[in-house]
Enzyme design. Structure first.
Site, short mmCIF file in Angstrom:
data_model
loop_
_atom_site.label_atom_id
_atom_site.label_comp_id
_atom_site.label_asym_id
_atom_site.label_seq_id
_atom_site.Cartn_x
_atom_site.Cartn_y
_atom_site.Cartn_z
N SER A 144 51.77 32.75 37.98
CA SER A 144 50.93 33.68 38.72
C SER A 144 51.18 35.09 38.21
CB SER A 144 51.24 33.62 40.23
OG SER A 144 50.59 34.69 40.91
N TYR A 157 57.01 33.80 47.03
CA TYR A 157 56.04 33.29 46.05
C TYR A 157 56.27 33.92 44.69
CZ TYR A 157 51.52 31.77 44.19
OH TYR A 157 50.53 31.19 43.43
#
Length: 257
Positions: A144, A157
């Site tokens: 990501s 995350y």
């Protein structure tokens, strides 16, 4: 002939979202698909039918990749199929949403890391073992943009995806002499159900903040994964994390100054 004709490709987390888009891209390229899902069986069955309508083949495998027993069983099932594994896309993961740092506890930390980092790592290790006898193969991990550029509430995350970035480089170093390449795709805003169905979703507002003027599509990720899977097109590319975000990561915080 289609570029992935006769190639066997594993895609984890294929039932929905980005994983589904990747699967359809590879299906159109002629790949034989091994599609993993965790809980969305109805969606996975629908995807298999769609792959078959495109003239492809797909087998379904269910497992919770945060649990080592299930992860090991997944690869044992694949091995029993007797197929050579040519490429793998490790897309499965979990996004817990915005979690303020003062709400992080050990249980939540372990849940995120087990799914995103541990699951991806041990999938890679199994995939390398399966590819090693053939001295060829391509592994594509899904990271990501938040590994480097994030927002408040994303500590867990971002940490898990940053770990995938580092792991990819280290694995590429060791797997390269075995003929195996390992790379990561780091997507930005991609238009998937989880995002579009969230409260306050505004497609135009998001697109306005992206230099290319639109959100990403799952097929954008699929096409990049297809490129990375091809030894003819990307055979000298390994150990890299490729950011796929329409240019957002190149913006200053005060972009309009």
């Amino acid at each position: 002939m289609k570029e992935m004709q006769g190639k066997n490709v594993l895609i984890t987390g294929a039932g929905t979202g980005i994983g589904r888009g990747i699967a359809l891209t590879f299906a159109r390229a002629g790949a034989n698909l091994l599609l993993h899902f965790r809980s969305h069986r109805t969606e996975a069955e629908a995807l298999r039918r769609q792959v078959e309508e495109l003239g492809g083949t797909a087998q379904l495998f269910q497992a919770d990749l945060s649990q080592m027993a299930e992860l090991d069983a997944l690869f044992a099932s694949i091995a029993r199929c007797g197929l050579r594994l040519d490429a793998a896309v490790n897309n499965a993961g979990w996004d817990p949403g915005a979690i303020p740092m003062d709400q992080i506890d050990e249980a939540l930390y372990l849940k995120v890391m087990d799914m995103n980092l541990k699951g991806t790592m041990f999938c890679c290790l199994h995939e390398i073992k399966m590819m090693k006898p053939f001295h060829s193969g391509s592994i594509i991990n899904l990271g990501s943009v938040q590994m480097n550029h994030t927002v408040p509430g994303r500590v867990l995350y971002a940490t898990s995806k940053g770990g995938i970035h580092s792991m990819t480089g280290a694995l590429a170093l060791e797997a390269g002499p075995l003929g195996i390449r390992v790379n990561t795709i780091a997507p930005g805003y991609v238009e998937v159900e989880r995002l579009t169905q969230s409260a306050g979703f505004d497609r135009e507002k998001i697109a306005d903040g992206i230099p290319v003027g639109r959100m990403g599509a799952p097929s954008d990720v699929g096409e990049l994964a297809l490129f990375l899977a091809s030894s003819e097109k990307s055979g000298f590319l390994s150990g890299e994390t490729i950011v796929l975000d329409g240019g957002v990561n190149r913006k200053l915080a005060r972009f309009n100054c």
